[in-house]
Design a protein around this motif. Sequence first.
Motif, PDB file in Angstrom:
ATOM      1  N   THR A  83      33.000  -5.920 -24.257  1.00  0.00           N
ATOM      2  CA  THR A  83      31.857  -4.878 -23.706  1.00  0.00           C
ATOM      3  C   THR A  83      30.947  -4.630 -25.787  1.00  0.00           C
ATOM      4  OG1 THR A  83      32.982  -3.202 -22.321  1.00  0.00           O
ATOM      5  CG2 THR A  83      31.407  -2.311 -24.012  1.00  0.00           C
ATOM      6  N   ILE A 123      38.513   6.048 -22.877  1.00  0.00           N
ATOM      7  CA  ILE A 123      37.976   4.764 -22.032  1.00  0.00           C
ATOM      8  C   ILE A 123      37.872   3.211 -22.585  1.00  0.00           C
ATOM      9  CG2 ILE A 123      35.181   4.541 -21.713  1.00  0.00           C
ATOM     10  CD1 ILE A 123      34.169   7.201 -22.164  1.00  0.00           C
ATOM     11  N   ILE A 143      38.137   3.945 -17.802  1.00  0.00           N
ATOM     12  CA  ILE A 143      38.007   3.456 -16.234  1.00  0.00           C
ATOM     13  C   ILE A 143      38.974   2.609 -15.272  1.00  0.00           C
ATOM     14  CG2 ILE A 143      35.905   2.208 -15.358  1.00  0.00           C
ATOM     15  CD1 ILE A 143      35.406   4.947 -16.509  1.00  0.00           C
ATOM     16  N   LEU A 165      37.633  -3.063 -20.932  1.00  0.00           N
ATOM     17  CA  LEU A 165      36.614  -2.944 -21.801  1.00  0.00           C
ATOM     18  C   LEU A 165      37.447  -3.788 -22.939  1.00  0.00           C
ATOM     19  CD1 LEU A 165      35.016   0.286 -19.852  1.00  0.00           C
ATOM     20  CD2 LEU A 165      34.570  -2.205 -19.682  1.00  0.00           C
ATOM     21  N   PHE A 218      28.829  -6.061 -21.221  1.00  0.00           N
ATOM     22  CA  PHE A 218      28.119  -5.098 -21.800  1.00  0.00           C
ATOM     23  C   PHE A 218      27.990  -4.163 -22.542  1.00  0.00           C
ATOM     24  CE2 PHE A 218      29.729  -0.493 -19.998  1.00  0.00           C
ATOM     25  CZ  PHE A 218      27.896   0.003 -19.303  1.00  0.00           C
ATOM     26  N   ILE A 220      26.502  -1.166 -24.779  1.00  0.00           N
ATOM     27  CA  ILE A 220      26.816   0.397 -24.419  1.00  0.00           C
ATOM     28  C   ILE A 220      26.013   1.369 -25.723  1.00  0.00           C
ATOM     29  CG2 ILE A 220      27.953   2.747 -24.340  1.00  0.00           C
ATOM     30  CD1 ILE A 220      29.783   1.029 -23.204  1.00  0.00           C
ATOM     31  N   HIS A 240      22.191   4.390 -16.544  1.00  0.00           N
ATOM     32  CA  HIS A 240      22.965   3.098 -17.065  1.00  0.00           C
ATOM     33  C   HIS A 240      21.910   2.590 -16.141  1.00  0.00           C
ATOM     34  CE1 HIS A 240      24.762   2.079 -12.841  1.00  0.00           C
ATOM     35  NE2 HIS A 240      24.760   3.862 -13.194  1.00  0.00           N
ATOM     36  N   LEU A 271      29.694   9.105 -22.038  1.00  0.00           N
ATOM     37  CA  LEU A 271      30.077   7.978 -21.219  1.00  0.00           C
ATOM     38  C   LEU A 271      31.079   7.621 -20.070  1.00  0.00           C
ATOM     39  CD1 LEU A 271      29.710   5.504 -22.626  1.00  0.00           C
ATOM     40  CD2 LEU A 271      31.879   6.143 -24.405  1.00  0.00           C
ATOM     41  N   SER A 272      31.927   8.675 -19.728  1.00  0.00           N
ATOM     42  CA  SER A 272      33.436   8.196 -19.029  1.00  0.00           C
ATOM     43  C   SER A 272      32.009   7.963 -17.690  1.00  0.00           C
ATOM     44  CB  SER A 272      34.089   8.859 -18.790  1.00  0.00           C
ATOM     45  OG  SER A 272      33.611  10.269 -18.680  1.00  0.00           O
ATOM     46  N   GLU A 274      28.723   6.807 -16.983  1.00  0.00           N
ATOM     47  CA  GLU A 274      27.793   5.844 -17.077  1.00  0.00           C
ATOM     48  C   GLU A 274      28.672   5.112 -16.905  1.00  0.00           C
ATOM     49  OE1 GLU A 274      24.927   6.030 -16.140  1.00  0.00           O
ATOM     50  OE2 GLU A 274      24.702   8.191 -16.794  1.00  0.00           O
ATOM     51  N   VAL A 275      29.775   4.660 -17.721  1.00  0.00           N
ATOM     52  CA  VAL A 275      30.643   3.625 -17.768  1.00  0.00           C
ATOM     53  C   VAL A 275      31.847   3.157 -16.157  1.00  0.00           C
ATOM     54  CG1 VAL A 275      32.529   2.361 -18.632  1.00  0.00           C
ATOM     55  CG2 VAL A 275      31.016   3.591 -20.103  1.00  0.00           C
ATOM     56  N   TRP A 278      28.184   2.196 -13.858  1.00  0.00           N
ATOM     57  CA  TRP A 278      28.811   1.107 -14.207  1.00  0.00           C
ATOM     58  C   TRP A 278      29.788  -0.008 -13.701  1.00  0.00           C
ATOM     59  CZ3 TRP A 278      31.952  -1.666 -17.062  1.00  0.00           C
ATOM     60  CH2 TRP A 278      31.466  -3.339 -17.348  1.00  0.00           C
TER      61      TRP A 278
END
Length: 358
Positions: A83, A123, A143, A165, A218, A220, A240, A271-272, A274-275, A278
């Motif tokens: 990532t 994350i 995640i 990640l 991945f 970001i 995303h 971010l949490s 979207e991840v 994803w």
Amino acid sequence: MIFALVLLAGAGLTASAFAQDETAVERPRARFFVMPAHLRNDVPPPAASLQSWNGSFTFGGTNYTYNMVGAAPSTNSTATITTFIIPVKIVITNRNGTHSTYDPSHVLSNGNTVTTNTLDSPIFDSTTTYTQGGVDVGTTQYIDAFQRANFWGTVKNNPNSHLLLNASVLAEQTLSPSKTFGKKGSVFGFTAALVDINWFDSQVPTLISKLGIQPNQFPIFLTYDTYLTQNGGCCIGGYHSSEGSVSNPQSYAEAAYVDHPGAFSQDVSALSHEVGEWADDPLTVNFNGNNTPCGILEVGDPLENNPNFGGYRYVLHGFTYNLQDLVTLPYFGAPPSTSVNDFFTFQGESLSVCQNGS
């Protein structure tokens, strides 16, 4: 409500001149966005592809299939995804010709830059123990803990199942939208950069190519105090999507880090969101099998209107992070026994199937 102190670019600018550079934003709406994939048949597929697995469940007599990142929980194995965090400096051209910069290298009150604080967050940090409804689902990344809880009916007998990640930071990139696509605006009690989402997204393929990122990785794109807009409407905290070859798409995400407690997208909450989405819906397309009674598996959207925008607080390295709750597969119609304690969300909120759409 905390107001940002913004340094005026150039000597002799008055407060009234600064105010004239701001765009009045009426009724900002906190939301995320599903960006359609940009896939083409004429792009040669790269050799490496994103590791993923397929599953299914039956609801109302219909079989629904899905595709998720990593390895099937039943394999009792760990999938580690390379990532990249890509800080994106946004430079806004003001009406008077000066520039305002929104830079993830900004140093926060704890002495970390925005980028470092993101990398240090739950994350990517794996030292937080997550106990959901009395069940320890692991000491791991956020995640991964969510995904283990999501499939706890299987994971409890397959304890080595993980989605991790392996994150690192790439060189900061600078984007300077024209006045048509970028401006400043007062939203949620502070002045933010406002950038058109379609313009931003059109820059992504070039950046991915420039940085040599491959579909099995991945990327970001991390912005600071920046919201994306659509048709002039604000405010999108992140999204995303995927681009490139139809046979081997490149997934990616964008998220805002907002340095204003209580505001939408504060610290890593966007971010949490979207991840997590994803992980459960990496390509935002249906042809690979992601479909449920209430649409594709956007696991954050049903909770974004909750108090604190769905965020729960976790203290790590002396900093209080806000991480959004995410709905589990039973919310989309899978058997409740799929998840830990039959939960419909990671944090155990009470919902019914498809209650808030997807």
